[in-house]
Write an enzyme that holds these catalytic residues in place. Structure first.
Site, short mmCIF file in Angstrom:
data_model
loop_
_atom_site.label_atom_id
_atom_site.label_comp_id
_atom_site.label_asym_id
_atom_site.label_seq_id
_atom_site.Cartn_x
_atom_site.Cartn_y
_atom_site.Cartn_z
N GLY A 68 0.84 -1.20 0.00
CA GLY A 68 0.00 0.00 0.00
C GLY A 68 0.88 1.25 0.00
N HIS A 193 -2.42 -7.56 2.48
CA HIS A 193 -2.35 -8.18 3.81
C HIS A 193 -3.42 -7.65 4.76
CE1 HIS A 193 -0.01 -5.06 6.22
NE2 HIS A 193 0.20 -4.61 4.99
N CYS A 316 2.90 1.41 12.49
CA CYS A 316 4.13 2.05 12.04
C CYS A 316 4.64 3.06 13.06
CB CYS A 316 3.91 2.74 10.71
SG CYS A 316 3.17 1.65 9.50
N1 PLP Z 1 -2.35 3.40 4.37
C1 PLP Z 1 -3.06 3.03 5.46
C2 PLP Z 1 -4.32 3.76 5.80
C3 PLP Z 1 -2.63 1.96 6.25
O1 PLP Z 1 -3.32 1.59 7.32
C4 PLP Z 1 -1.43 1.27 5.88
C5 PLP Z 1 -0.89 0.17 6.74
O2 PLP Z 1 -1.02 0.21 7.96
C6 PLP Z 1 -0.75 1.68 4.72
C7 PLP Z 1 -1.24 2.75 3.99
C8 PLP Z 1 0.50 0.99 4.27
O3 PLP Z 1 0.21 -0.28 3.71
P1 PLP Z 1 1.38 -1.38 3.56
O4 PLP Z 1 1.57 -1.98 4.91
O5 PLP Z 1 0.86 -2.36 2.56
O6 PLP Z 1 2.57 -0.65 3.05
#
Ligand code: PLP
Length: 371
Positions: A68, A193, A316
């Site tokens: 994402g 995921h 994160c």
């Molecule tokens: N955007 C949002 C709203 C998310 O919750 C996340 C992951 O927590 C991401 C982007 C990033 O996705 P990825 O873990 O696939 O990089």
């Protein structure tokens, strides 16, 4: 078995996704012109067509990415590069995948206007759409609180002003209905995921015009927007997970909302001085609560010792004992918000899991308040 309450961070892979991955795992290079390449290409085409039909777009608009985060980066940096106003519209509650990308562009000279949110974490004013911009980027639902944003209204403001719009739908894909064409937006990011596919594959939906400019270069795969040999097996698993997640989303949404409400009501009736930060319209999976007088890290550690796995907010930002930028944007004070927990429920969450948390959380909060 731990009591897992971190579905917004990731979730176990679905059996259908594992089966699809195994079935496609022998696929070779989908760009090769000989027979095994054509076979890989056909598996990839099937995955692309399935994703397109599930998300309401054309197969050519489906770009497989590594995450994402990568999908957000390609859209935001690419639309900015394609524009000529040097202005970006965003919000103050974005995931770091968007927030840090926009900050980087601001450091490089872009003007950024942030849409404000109200005390419940919903965008409250679309006035920034009155002026031209290279792009507007807004999440569909917030990863910390679950707050669902008025994305249709914002998309129509963007359309009226001719502003390309990117939507981070990472928390929404597989959970709420998405129709990319009807929404009329330019790009949309999702991640496998989060709906039971493998980690390490995402998807960007990207209209042909206006299209983002490429931000990396190579063999020209995925319309040149995400060059590099495509992971056919993961694309196939993503499509299978998305199909199953959407098929069960209505029933699961109801089941999970009932469990989430039980958890919320149980917390409110057994613990004093609790602030609930997840307010409707909200994803059925999310419950974000603050316990003034505690701090998030202590709560997580105490819960972990009881085999309860929750988060202080976004995965994160875990490990950094600061109040989240999302709560700050909502106007929550540091004193009130520093001791917060995010419980997110999903397809394997049972009533027993909720009862277990309710049996232990009062003692955990009481201990955290004495630290
Ligand atoms: N955007 C949002 C709203 C998310 O919750 C996340 C992951 O927590 C991401 C982007 C990033 O996705 P990825 O873990 O696939 O990089």
């Amino acid at each position: 078995m731990p009591h897992y309450f971190d579905y917004a961070a990731t979730q176990p892979m679905r059996q259908s996704a594992i089966d699809a991955w195994v079935a496609a795992s022998g696929s070779l290079n989908s760009s090769a012109q000989y027979a095994s390449g054509r076979r890989a290409r056909s598996v990839l085409d099937d995955a692309r067509e399935k994703v397109a039909s599930l998300l309401g777009c054309e197969p050519i608009e489906v770009i497989f990415t590594s995450s994402g985060t990568e999908a957000d980066n390609i859209a935001i940096q690419g639309l900015f590069a394609a524009g000529n106003t040097n202005r970006i519209i965003s919000t103050d509650i974005e995931h770091p995948a968007v927030r840090d990308t926009v900050s980087k562009l601001a450091q490089g000279g872009a003007t950024v206007d942030l849409l404000p949110v109200d005390r419940n974490g919903h965008i409250s004013d679309g006035g920034a759409f009155a002026e031209p911009a290279d792009l507007a980027t807004c999440m569909w639902a917030n990863n910390e609180t679950g707050a669902i944003q008025p994305i249709e209204d914002l998309a129509s403001l963007a359309q009226q002003s001719g502003i390309p719009m990117h939507v981070d739908a990472v928390q929404v894909a597989g959970k709420l209905p998405i129709n990319f064409a009807e929404l009329g937006i330019t790009t949309l990011a999702a991640s496998a995921h989060k709906f039971g596919g493998p980690r390490g594959i995402g998807v960007l939906l990207a209209k042909r015009t206006p299209a983002p400019q490429p931000i990396s270069y190579g063999g020209g795969q995925e319309r040149g927007l995400r060059p590099g040999t495509v992971d056919v097996a993961s694309a196939s698993a993503l499509a299978a997970a998305l199909e199953e997640s959407i098929a069960e989303s209505a029933a699961e949404g109801e089941r999970i909302a009932a469990l989430r409400n039980k958890l919320r009501d149980g917390i409110l009736s057994s613990i004093d001085n609790v602030v609930v930060n997840s307010t409707e319209p909200c994803l059925p999976s999310h419950l974000h609560v603050s316990f003034p007088g505690t701090d998030g890290d202590s709560l997580i550690m105490l819960l972990d010792s009881l085999q309860i796995e929750a988060s202080t907010g976004s995965a994160c930002s875990a490990g950094v004992n600061r109040m989240s930028h999302v709560l700050s944007a909502m106007g929550v004070s540091e004193e009130e918000g520093i001791g917060s927990l995010r419980f997110t429920l999903g397809r394997l969450t049972s009533e027993d899991d909720v009862d277990y948390v309710l049996a232990h959380l009062p003692e955990v909060v009481a201990r955290a308040r004495t630290v």
